[in-house]
Enzyme design. Structure first.
Site, PDB file in Angstrom:
ATOM      1  N   ASN A 297      -5.858   3.669   3.070  1.00 41.54           N
ATOM      2  CA  ASN A 297      -4.628   3.788   2.278  1.00 41.54           C
ATOM      3  C   ASN A 297      -4.835   4.944   1.311  1.00 41.54           C
ATOM      4  O   ASN A 297      -5.542   4.806   0.314  1.00 41.54           O
ATOM      5  CB  ASN A 297      -4.394   2.467   1.527  1.00 41.54           C
ATOM      6  CG  ASN A 297      -3.264   2.582   0.521  1.00 41.54           C
ATOM      7  OD1 ASN A 297      -2.483   3.532   0.549  1.00 41.54           O
ATOM      8  ND2 ASN A 297      -3.182   1.607  -0.376  1.00 41.54           N
TER       9      ASN A 297
ATOM     10  N   LYS B  46      -2.742   6.346  -0.638  1.00 42.81           N
ATOM     11  CA  LYS B  46      -1.914   6.281  -1.861  1.00 42.81           C
ATOM     12  C   LYS B  46      -1.274   7.650  -2.121  1.00 42.81           C
ATOM     13  O   LYS B  46      -0.960   8.361  -1.182  1.00 42.81           O
ATOM     14  CB  LYS B  46      -2.771   5.796  -3.046  1.00 42.81           C
ATOM     15  CG  LYS B  46      -3.544   4.520  -2.689  1.00 42.81           C
ATOM     16  CD  LYS B  46      -4.149   3.827  -3.859  1.00 42.81           C
ATOM     17  CE  LYS B  46      -4.865   2.563  -3.358  1.00 42.81           C
ATOM     18  NZ  LYS B  46      -5.412   1.760  -4.429  1.00 42.81           N
TER      19      LYS B  46
ATOM     20  N   HIS C 205       2.017  -3.676  -0.975  1.00 41.13           N
ATOM     21  CA  HIS C 205       0.772  -3.387  -1.686  1.00 41.13           C
ATOM     22  C   HIS C 205       0.925  -3.788  -3.165  1.00 41.13           C
ATOM     23  O   HIS C 205       2.007  -3.675  -3.728  1.00 41.13           O
ATOM     24  CB  HIS C 205       0.438  -1.899  -1.569  1.00 41.13           C
ATOM     25  CG  HIS C 205      -0.912  -1.571  -2.101  1.00 41.13           C
ATOM     26  ND1 HIS C 205      -1.146  -1.348  -3.436  1.00 41.13           N
ATOM     27  CD2 HIS C 205      -2.112  -1.472  -1.483  1.00 41.13           C
ATOM     28  CE1 HIS C 205      -2.443  -1.121  -3.607  1.00 41.13           C
ATOM     29  NE2 HIS C 205      -3.041  -1.184  -2.439  1.00 41.13           N
TER      30      HIS C 205
ATOM     31  N   GLU D 219       0.220  -2.355  -5.796  1.00 36.57           N
ATOM     32  CA  GLU D 219       0.775  -1.302  -6.669  1.00 36.57           C
ATOM     33  C   GLU D 219       2.290  -1.234  -6.541  1.00 36.57           C
ATOM     34  O   GLU D 219       2.994  -0.909  -7.491  1.00 36.57           O
ATOM     35  CB  GLU D 219       0.112   0.052  -6.333  1.00 36.57           C
ATOM     36  CG  GLU D 219      -1.313   0.102  -6.862  1.00 36.57           C
ATOM     37  CD  GLU D 219      -2.278   0.926  -6.035  1.00 36.57           C
ATOM     38  OE1 GLU D 219      -1.833   1.757  -5.223  1.00 36.57           O
ATOM     39  OE2 GLU D 219      -3.505   0.730  -6.202  1.00 36.57           O
TER      40      GLU D 219
ATOM     41  N   GLU E 258      -6.134  -8.567  -0.846  1.00 39.20           N
ATOM     42  CA  GLU E 258      -6.646  -7.598  -1.806  1.00 39.20           C
ATOM     43  C   GLU E 258      -6.590  -8.185  -3.210  1.00 39.20           C
ATOM     44  O   GLU E 258      -5.538  -8.145  -3.864  1.00 39.20           O
ATOM     45  CB  GLU E 258      -5.807  -6.322  -1.776  1.00 39.20           C
ATOM     46  CG  GLU E 258      -5.808  -5.611  -0.443  1.00 39.20           C
ATOM     47  CD  GLU E 258      -5.494  -4.134  -0.610  1.00 39.20           C
ATOM     48  OE1 GLU E 258      -6.361  -3.322  -0.287  1.00 39.20           O
ATOM     49  OE2 GLU E 258      -4.403  -3.799  -1.090  1.00 39.20           O
TER      50      GLU E 258
ATOM     51  N   GLY F   7      -9.693  -0.388  -6.865  1.00 35.12           N
ATOM     52  CA  GLY F   7      -9.959   0.829  -7.642  1.00 35.12           C
ATOM     53  C   GLY F   7     -10.845   0.594  -8.856  1.00 35.12           C
ATOM     54  O   GLY F   7     -10.946   1.456  -9.727  1.00 35.12           O
TER      55      GLY F   7
ATOM     56  N   SER G 103     -12.201  -1.960  -3.398  1.00 31.09           N
ATOM     57  CA  SER G 103     -13.506  -1.307  -3.572  1.00 31.09           C
ATOM     58  C   SER G 103     -14.437  -1.460  -2.368  1.00 31.09           C
ATOM     59  O   SER G 103     -15.646  -1.661  -2.536  1.00 31.09           O
ATOM     60  CB  SER G 103     -14.173  -1.793  -4.866  1.00 31.09           C
ATOM     61  OG  SER G 103     -13.344  -1.485  -5.981  1.00 31.09           O
TER      62      SER G 103
HETATM   63  P1  PGA Z   1      -9.689   0.708  -3.325  1.00 30.89           P
HETATM   64  O1  PGA Z   1      -8.154   0.416  -2.946  1.00 30.89           O
HETATM   65  O2  PGA Z   1     -10.471   0.702  -2.038  1.00 30.89           O
HETATM   66  O3  PGA Z   1      -9.682   2.078  -3.969  1.00 30.89           O
HETATM   67  O4  PGA Z   1     -10.128  -0.361  -4.234  1.00 30.89           O
HETATM   68  C1  PGA Z   1      -7.803  -0.524  -1.990  1.00 30.89           C
HETATM   69  C2  PGA Z   1      -6.305  -0.607  -1.837  1.00 30.89           C
HETATM   70  O5  PGA Z   1      -5.605  -0.465  -2.839  1.00 30.89           O
HETATM   71  O6  PGA Z   1      -5.783  -0.811  -0.736  1.00 30.89           O
END
Ligand code: PGA
Length: 254
Positions: free
Chosen positions: A9, A11, A95, A97, A167, A173, A213
């Site tokens: 992903n 983003k 997601h 976000e 998630e 992140g 992560s």
């Molecule tokens: P990350 O993000 O691997 O940077 O923690 C995962 C995601 O948001 O799908």
């Protein structure tokens, strides 16, 4: 046996030029991997070019969002037929976000899932609790509510064409990964929910990714858990070496 699916992903990172550079590298490093499904999800502006580069390779392409109507006066939105017309096969839906910054709810996510399926796109549906919910002992309640709401009115045939992504928001992140045991516990809960709602045969077919992560160093241990069938990777998917290593480290547990 469920095939592991690793999706990147990206983003809101990478211009179309940078995106093409990255997938050209991935094409080289991952062209020999057929044991794992690999998907990249660039921003809309790079989708068509990325899809062109990856045509006739084993790497799939996904969008990061879509609207549920096919067309109309919805300024700034992109529909499933538009994504499908590029040749893209996947779309990330819901997601955290999008839930957090753009007001998405289980109800809107459900509409998007239905629209994606209607146009033969595979939705990667995200669910997960925030830190306060985990610390308040509400993780399973939150996951159940999200599953009940976002997957309402889906048929057994439809559910088989979905990928779920657990998630935990506190792990996204932050560099803080859920431990393999913490992740497995929730994945197991999700599979039990699927068994109750449908049946064991269907629940055993649905792939459930972990996200938050994921990096090369923790991939094998996470993928070694019985109910973890892949990863949705954010930060570590933006560089060819780390994303390649994540995919290759899956081979240790197959
Ligand atoms: P990350 O993000 O691997 O940077 O923690 C995962 C995601 O948001 O799908």
């Amino acid at each position: 046996m469920r095939k592991i699916i690793i999706a990147g992903n990206w983003k809101m990172f990478k211009t179309s030029f940078e995106a093409v550079e990255l997938v050209n590298e991935l094409k080289r490093t991952l062209s020999d991997v057929s044991e794992v499904d690999v998907v990249v999800c660039p921003p809309f502006t790079a989708l068509a070019e990325v899809q062109d580069v990856l045509l006739e390779t084993n790497i799939g392409v996904g969008a990061q969002n879509m609207y549920w109507e096919d067309s109309g006066a919805f300024t700034g939105e992109v529909s499933a037929p538009m994504i499908k017309a590029i040749g893209v096969q996947y779309v990330i839906i819901g997601h955290s976000e999008r839930r957090q910054f753009f007001g998405e709810t289980d109800a809107t996510i459900n509409k998007k899932i239905k629209a994606a399926l209607k146009h033969q796109l595979t939705p990667i549906v995200c669910i997960g609790e925030v830190l306060a919910e985990r610390e308040g002992g509400k993780t399973f309640d939150v996951i159940k509510t999200q599953l009940d709401g976002s997957l309402v009115n889906l048929t057994a045939a439809e559910i088989e064409n979905i990928v779920l992504a657990y998630e935990p928001v506190w792990a996204i992140g932050t560099g803080k990964t859920a431990s393999p045991a913490q992740a497995q516990e929730v994945h197991k809960f999700i599979r039990e929910w699927l068994t109750k709602k449908f049946d064991a045969a269907i629940a055993n077919k649905v792939r459930i990714q972990y996200g938050g992560s994921v990096k090369p160093e923790n991939t094998a241990e996470l993928m070694g858990q019985p109910d973890i069938d892949g990863a949705l990777v954010g930060g570590a998917s933006l560089k060819s070496d780390s994303f390649t290593a994540i995919v290759k480290n899956c081979l240790q547990v197959i």
